[in-house]
Scaffold this active site. Structure first.
Site, PDB file in Angstrom:
ATOM      1  N   ASN A   9     -49.991  26.803 -14.121  1.00 46.02           N
ATOM      2  CA  ASN A   9     -50.562  25.772 -14.994  1.00 46.02           C
ATOM      3  C   ASN A   9     -51.508  26.493 -15.963  1.00 46.02           C
ATOM      4  OD1 ASN A   9     -51.886  23.672 -16.211  1.00 46.02           O
ATOM      5  ND2 ASN A   9     -53.009  23.030 -14.377  1.00 46.02           N
ATOM      6  N   LYS A  11     -52.979  25.330 -18.513  1.00 45.75           N
ATOM      7  CA  LYS A  11     -54.020  24.476 -19.108  1.00 45.75           C
ATOM      8  C   LYS A  11     -54.049  24.703 -20.624  1.00 45.75           C
ATOM      9  CE  LYS A  11     -56.269  24.584 -14.687  1.00 45.75           C
ATOM     10  NZ  LYS A  11     -57.469  24.426 -13.893  1.00 45.75           N
ATOM     11  N   HIS A  95     -53.181  15.638 -13.131  1.00 41.12           N
ATOM     12  CA  HIS A  95     -54.082  16.744 -12.790  1.00 41.12           C
ATOM     13  C   HIS A  95     -55.529  16.236 -12.794  1.00 41.12           C
ATOM     14  CE1 HIS A  95     -56.333  20.456 -13.096  1.00 41.12           C
ATOM     15  NE2 HIS A  95     -55.276  21.045 -12.567  1.00 41.12           N
ATOM     16  N   GLU A  97     -58.141  17.359 -13.970  1.00 39.54           N
ATOM     17  CA  GLU A  97     -58.822  17.450 -15.273  1.00 39.54           C
ATOM     18  C   GLU A  97     -58.425  16.286 -16.172  1.00 39.54           C
ATOM     19  OE1 GLU A  97     -57.613  21.462 -16.036  1.00 39.54           O
ATOM     20  OE2 GLU A  97     -58.954  22.142 -14.443  1.00 39.54           O
ATOM     21  N   GLU A 167     -54.715  19.432  -4.685  1.00 39.27           N
ATOM     22  CA  GLU A 167     -55.702  20.273  -5.353  1.00 39.27           C
ATOM     23  C   GLU A 167     -57.103  19.701  -5.121  1.00 39.27           C
ATOM     24  OE1 GLU A 167     -53.653  22.714  -8.648  1.00 39.27           O
ATOM     25  OE2 GLU A 167     -54.451  20.908  -9.536  1.00 39.27           O
ATOM     26  N   GLY A 173     -60.758  26.291 -10.142  1.00 36.37           N
ATOM     27  CA  GLY A 173     -61.493  27.132 -11.084  1.00 36.37           C
ATOM     28  C   GLY A 173     -62.858  27.566 -10.581  1.00 36.37           C
ATOM     29  N   SER A 213     -57.876  27.798  -6.988  1.00 36.28           N
ATOM     30  CA  SER A 213     -58.279  29.203  -6.827  1.00 36.28           C
ATOM     31  C   SER A 213     -57.284  30.037  -6.016  1.00 36.28           C
ATOM     32  CB  SER A 213     -59.687  29.298  -6.235  1.00 36.28           C
ATOM     33  OG  SER A 213     -60.627  28.723  -7.129  1.00 36.28           O
TER      34      SER A 213
HETATM   35  P1  PGA Z   1     -57.229  27.306 -10.551  1.00 38.11           P
HETATM   36  O1  PGA Z   1     -56.593  25.956 -11.101  1.00 38.11           O
HETATM   37  O2  PGA Z   1     -56.100  28.095  -9.918  1.00 38.11           O
HETATM   38  O3  PGA Z   1     -57.809  27.993 -11.759  1.00 38.11           O
HETATM   39  O4  PGA Z   1     -58.264  26.932  -9.545  1.00 38.11           O
HETATM   40  C1  PGA Z   1     -55.592  25.282 -10.391  1.00 38.11           C
HETATM   41  C2  PGA Z   1     -55.200  24.028 -11.151  1.00 38.11           C
HETATM   42  O5  PGA Z   1     -56.098  23.400 -11.747  1.00 38.11           O
HETATM   43  O6  PGA Z   1     -54.031  23.643 -11.188  1.00 38.11           O
END
Ligand code: PGA
Length: 249
Positions: A9, A11, A95, A97, A167, A173, A213
């Site tokens: 992903n 983003k 997601h 976000e 998630e 992140g 992460s």
């Molecule tokens: P990350 O993000 O691996 O940077 O923690 C995962 C995601 O948001 O899909």
């Protein structure tokens, strides 16, 4: 045995030129890798370049969002049919976000899932709790609510054509990864909900990815859990070296 799916992903990172450079470095590193399914989900404007480079390889391409309507006066939006016509196979839905910053709700997730399935796309539906919810002992309740609403009106047959990504928001992140055991426990809760909504057969086939992460250093331990059917990778998917290392865990 469910085949694992490892998805990137990106983003809001990478121009089409950056995406081409990634693919040039990534594809040779995973060529011949058949154990897991590999999907890259770039921003919309990168899709043509990535689709072109992924053609006839073991990598498929997905979008990060869609609108549930077929077409219409929805400035800035992209439909499932458009994503499909751009030769994508997958689309990420709900997601955290998008839920956090763009007003996505359990209801819009459900509408988007139906639209994705109707267009023949494989959806990757994201669920997960906030830290304060986990600390308050609400993880199961939150996952149940998100799943019940996402699965509303979905048939057992359709249940075979999408994927869930667990998630935990506190792990995205932040560098904090859920322990393999904690993730596996959450995956069991999700599979329980899927069994109730879609029946045992579809729920047994449902792939539940872990995201938050995931890095080359922790991928092996996470993927060793029987309940973890793959990974949705954000930050560590931006470098071809580290995403290839995760794919090859
Ligand atoms: P990350 O993000 O691996 O940077 O923690 C995962 C995601 O948001 O899909």
């Amino acid at each position: 045995m469910r085949r694992k799916l490892i998805a990137a992903n990106w983003k809001m990172y990478k121009t089409p030129q950056d995406a081409e450079a990634f693919m040039a470095a990534f594809l040779p590193r995973v060529s011949g890798h058949t154990r897991d399914e590999i999907v890259v989900c770039p921003p919309f404007v990168d899709l043509p370049a990535v689709v072109e480079l992924a053609r006839n390889t073991n990598v498929t391409v997905g979008a990060q969002n869609l609108h549930w309507e077929k077409e219409g006066a929805y400035t800035g939006e992209v439909s499932a049919a458009m994503i499909k016509a751009a030769s994508c196979t997958h689309v990420i839905i709900g997601h955290s976000e998008r839920r956090q910053y763009f007003g996505e709700t359990d209801d819009t997730v459900n509408r988007k899932l139906k639209a994705a399935l109707a267009a023949g796309l494989t959806a990757i539906v994201c669920v997960g709790e906030y830290l304060k919810e986990r600390e308050a002992g609400l993880t199961e309740e939150v996952l149940r609510r998100q799943c019940v609403n996402a699965f509303r009106g979905i048939s057992a047959d359709e249940g075979r054509r999408f994927t869930i990504a667990y998630e935990p928001v506190w792990a995205i992140g932040t560098g904090k990864t859920a322990t393999p055991q904690l993730a596996a426990d959450a995956h069991c809760m999700i599979r329980n909900e899927a069994t109730k909504a879609l029946g045992k057969e579809a729920a047994d086939m449902l792939r539940i990815l872990y995201g938050g992460s995931v890095k080359p250093e922790n991928a092996k331990a996470l993927m060793a859990e029987q309940e973890i059917d793959g990974a949705l990778v954000g930050g560590a998917s931006l470098s071809a070296e580290s995403f290839a290392a995760i794919v090859r865990y």
